[in-house]
Design a protein around this motif. Structure first.
Motif, PDB file in Angstrom:
ATOM      1  N   ALA A  91       0.831  -1.205   0.000  1.00  0.00           N
ATOM      2  CA  ALA A  91       0.000   0.000   0.000  1.00  0.00           C
ATOM      3  C   ALA A  91       0.862   1.249   0.000  1.00  0.00           C
ATOM      4  N   ALA A  92       1.961   1.212   0.763  1.00  0.00           N
ATOM      5  CA  ALA A  92       2.854   2.368   0.811  1.00  0.00           C
ATOM      6  C   ALA A  92       3.506   2.614  -0.538  1.00  0.00           C
ATOM      7  N   ALA A  93       3.886   1.515  -1.213  1.00  0.00           N
ATOM      8  CA  ALA A  93       4.525   1.652  -2.527  1.00  0.00           C
ATOM      9  C   ALA A  93       3.558   2.236  -3.542  1.00  0.00           C
ATOM     10  N   GLU A  94       2.293   1.789  -3.497  1.00  0.00           N
ATOM     11  CA  GLU A  94       1.313   2.291  -4.445  1.00  0.00           C
ATOM     12  C   GLU A  94       0.956   3.745  -4.167  1.00  0.00           C
ATOM     13  N   ALA A  95       1.017   4.129  -2.879  1.00  0.00           N
ATOM     14  CA  ALA A  95       0.669   5.499  -2.515  1.00  0.00           C
ATOM     15  C   ALA A  95       1.673   6.506  -3.053  1.00  0.00           C
ATOM     16  N   ALA A  96       2.809   5.996  -3.544  1.00  0.00           N
ATOM     17  CA  ALA A  96       3.830   6.897  -4.081  1.00  0.00           C
ATOM     18  C   ALA A  96       3.343   7.627  -5.325  1.00  0.00           C
ATOM     19  N   GLY A  97       2.250   7.145  -5.924  1.00  0.00           N
ATOM     20  CA  GLY A  97       1.654   7.854  -7.056  1.00  0.00           C
ATOM     21  C   GLY A  97       2.160   7.372  -8.394  1.00  0.00           C
ATOM     22  N   GLY A  98       2.010   8.261  -9.396  1.00  0.00           N
ATOM     23  CA  GLY A  98       2.402   7.894 -10.742  1.00  0.00           C
ATOM     24  C   GLY A  98       1.264   7.252 -11.497  1.00  0.00           C
ATOM     25  N   LEU A  99       1.604   6.558 -12.565  1.00  0.00           N
ATOM     26  CA  LEU A  99       0.619   5.936 -13.433  1.00  0.00           C
ATOM     27  C   LEU A  99       0.406   4.467 -13.074  1.00  0.00           C
ATOM     28  N   HIS A 100      -0.839   4.017 -13.181  1.00  0.00           N
ATOM     29  CA  HIS A 100      -1.177   2.620 -12.954  1.00  0.00           C
ATOM     30  C   HIS A 100      -2.077   2.138 -14.083  1.00  0.00           C
ATOM     31  N   PHE A 101      -2.184   0.819 -14.227  1.00  0.00           N
ATOM     32  CA  PHE A 101      -3.011   0.265 -15.292  1.00  0.00           C
ATOM     33  C   PHE A 101      -3.991  -0.772 -14.767  1.00  0.00           C
ATOM     34  N   ALA A 102      -5.016  -0.986 -15.554  1.00  0.00           N
ATOM     35  CA  ALA A 102      -5.940  -2.105 -15.355  1.00  0.00           C
ATOM     36  C   ALA A 102      -6.280  -2.658 -16.730  1.00  0.00           C
ATOM     37  N   VAL A 103      -6.205  -3.959 -16.873  1.00  0.00           N
ATOM     38  CA  VAL A 103      -6.601  -4.640 -18.109  1.00  0.00           C
ATOM     39  C   VAL A 103      -7.828  -5.481 -17.788  1.00  0.00           C
ATOM     40  N   LEU A 104      -8.886  -5.284 -18.555  1.00  0.00           N
ATOM     41  CA  LEU A 104     -10.149  -6.000 -18.348  1.00  0.00           C
ATOM     42  C   LEU A 104     -10.413  -6.914 -19.534  1.00  0.00           C
ATOM     43  N   CYS A 105     -10.691  -8.181 -19.236  1.00  0.00           N
ATOM     44  CA  CYS A 105     -10.988  -9.159 -20.275  1.00  0.00           C
ATOM     45  C   CYS A 105     -12.322  -9.817 -19.954  1.00  0.00           C
ATOM     46  N   VAL A 106     -13.295  -9.673 -20.840  1.00  0.00           N
ATOM     47  CA  VAL A 106     -14.603 -10.278 -20.610  1.00  0.00           C
ATOM     48  C   VAL A 106     -14.553 -11.751 -20.995  1.00  0.00           C
ATOM     49  N   GLN A 107     -15.450 -12.537 -20.432  1.00  0.00           N
ATOM     50  CA  GLN A 107     -15.503 -13.952 -20.786  1.00  0.00           C
ATOM     51  C   GLN A 107     -15.983 -14.114 -22.225  1.00  0.00           C
ATOM     52  N   LYS A 108     -15.382 -15.055 -22.932  1.00  0.00           N
ATOM     53  CA  LYS A 108     -15.801 -15.297 -24.310  1.00  0.00           C
ATOM     54  C   LYS A 108     -17.212 -15.868 -24.338  1.00  0.00           C
ATOM     55  N   ALA A 109     -18.009 -15.367 -25.278  1.00  0.00           N
ATOM     56  CA  ALA A 109     -19.384 -15.830 -25.426  1.00  0.00           C
ATOM     57  C   ALA A 109     -19.769 -15.773 -26.897  1.00  0.00           C
ATOM     58  N   VAL A 110     -20.832 -16.481 -27.261  1.00  0.00           N
ATOM     59  CA  VAL A 110     -21.322 -16.461 -28.643  1.00  0.00           C
ATOM     60  C   VAL A 110     -22.736 -15.909 -28.669  1.00  0.00           C
ATOM     61  N   ILE A 163      -6.938  -7.336 -14.277  1.00  0.00           N
ATOM     62  CA  ILE A 163      -5.561  -7.429 -13.787  1.00  0.00           C
ATOM     63  C   ILE A 163      -5.011  -6.020 -13.721  1.00  0.00           C
ATOM     64  N   SER A 164      -4.470  -5.650 -12.562  1.00  0.00           N
ATOM     65  CA  SER A 164      -4.067  -4.263 -12.349  1.00  0.00           C
ATOM     66  C   SER A 164      -2.773  -4.171 -11.551  1.00  0.00           C
ATOM     67  N   SER A 165      -2.093  -3.044 -11.720  1.00  0.00           N
ATOM     68  CA  SER A 165      -0.862  -2.778 -10.968  1.00  0.00           C
ATOM     69  C   SER A 165      -1.151  -2.143  -9.614  1.00  0.00           C
ATOM     70  N   THR A 166      -2.433  -1.934  -9.283  1.00  0.00           N
ATOM     71  CA  THR A 166      -2.792  -1.351  -7.993  1.00  0.00           C
ATOM     72  C   THR A 166      -4.084  -1.962  -7.473  1.00  0.00           C
ATOM     73  N   ARG A 167      -4.153  -2.212  -6.176  1.00  0.00           N
ATOM     74  CA  ARG A 167      -5.367  -2.734  -5.563  1.00  0.00           C
ATOM     75  C   ARG A 167      -6.528  -1.747  -5.688  1.00  0.00           C
ATOM     76  N   ALA A 168      -6.189  -0.455  -5.730  1.00  0.00           N
ATOM     77  CA  ALA A 168      -7.230   0.576  -5.724  1.00  0.00           C
ATOM     78  C   ALA A 168      -8.200   0.422  -6.882  1.00  0.00           C
ATOM     79  N   MET A 169      -7.733  -0.056  -8.031  1.00  0.00           N
ATOM     80  CA  MET A 169      -8.600  -0.211  -9.188  1.00  0.00           C
ATOM     81  C   MET A 169      -9.418  -1.501  -9.133  1.00  0.00           C
ATOM     82  N   LEU A 170      -9.221  -2.291  -8.077  1.00  0.00           N
ATOM     83  CA  LEU A 170      -9.984  -3.521  -7.910  1.00  0.00           C
ATOM     84  C   LEU A 170     -10.944  -3.426  -6.736  1.00  0.00           C
ATOM     85  N   ALA A 171     -11.235  -2.201  -6.291  1.00  0.00           N
ATOM     86  CA  ALA A 171     -12.102  -1.996  -5.121  1.00  0.00           C
ATOM     87  C   ALA A 171     -13.489  -2.595  -5.306  1.00  0.00           C
ATOM     88  N   SER A 172     -13.994  -2.607  -6.540  1.00  0.00           N
ATOM     89  CA  SER A 172     -15.338  -3.150  -6.804  1.00  0.00           C
ATOM     90  C   SER A 172     -15.305  -4.617  -7.204  1.00  0.00           C
TER      91      SER A 172
END
Length: 244
Positions: free
Chosen positions: A13-32, A184-193
């Protein structure tokens, strides 16, 4: 001795609080879905749902979005706030986000990148990962040298590849969105939901939507060997290697 989970969480948490840029990649389940025009089943796009879910992950701005069929990435934060370097790219059928550095970036770009994306004098780590995957598949993980975490989604086969190098300097997490998409994200904050949030341990990798993060085994990879990325089949999986 294993680190205390509470101390580990606090240090992350301390490392993430240092700021800067973070990412989140979202992949939906495959469906037809059934197409009433040609009366055939086709892969569902879910583009609208994908974009809405990425927007709901955080209120932090500014944001940069990139999309492929069935997956996309979002980069948030203020680059002037410091933190690890960040890059994202769409190349061919792949989209990737990469946080951290590659000490052998120039060598990899020379070997695997035919031409950098417009606007870039040199290829970025995210761009290099996309090009490498299209040519050598998951074997790319044996060739990365640095301190980083990244996630790449390839839309043609619907494959997810994510890894955290062995140094553990850059963090990586996964969870499931309210609509059961993989995040999948580089920070827990983007996975709050998200539910079922898990941290990648240093040296962990993930290959495949349903696979769990696990440590790379050189012996296992040598036994499995590798197949050409052009075949589109299952490839030998392995984790990244830290600084030598």
């Amino acid at each position: 001795m294993s680190p205390d989970p509470k101390e580990l969480h606090n240090s992350e948490a301390a490392a993430e609080a240092a700021g800067g840029l973070h990412f989140a990649v979202l992949c939906v389940q495959k469906a037809v879905e059934f197409n009433i025009t040609d009366h055939k089943l086709h892969r569902a796009t879910k583009d609208k749902e994908l974009r809405e879910e990425l927007k709901k992950l955080t209120d932090v701005s500014p944001s940069t979005f990139m999309f492929q069929l069935g997956g996309g990435c979002r980069v948030v934060g203020d680059p002037s706030a410091g933190g690890s370097p960040m890059s994202s790219a769409c190349v061919g059928d792949a989209v990737a986000a990469f946080r951290g550095t590659l000490s052998n970036l120039d060598d990899l770009a020379l070997l695997y990148v035919d031409e950098p994306q417009a606007g870039h004098g040199n290829a970025t780590p995210a761009e290099v990962v996309c090009h490498m995957y299209s040519k050598i598949g998951v074997e790319l993980l044996t060739k990365l040298r640095g301190r980083f975490a990244f996630c790449m989604y390839e839309s043609k086969q619907g494959r997810v590849l994510a890894a955290r190098d062995g140094s553990g300097v850059v963090h990586l997490y996964q969870g499931h969105s309210p609509n059961l998409g993989l995040v999948i994200s580089s920070t827990r904050a983007m996975l709050a939901s998200c539910s079922d949030v898990k941290a990648f341990a240093p040296g962990d990798f993930k290959y495949g939507w349903h696979s769990e993060p696990r440590q790379f085994s050189p012996i296992e990879f040598s036994r499995q060997g590798r197949q050409s990325a052009k075949e589109g089949g299952r490839r030998g999986s392995m984790d990244t290697v830290g600084d030598e």
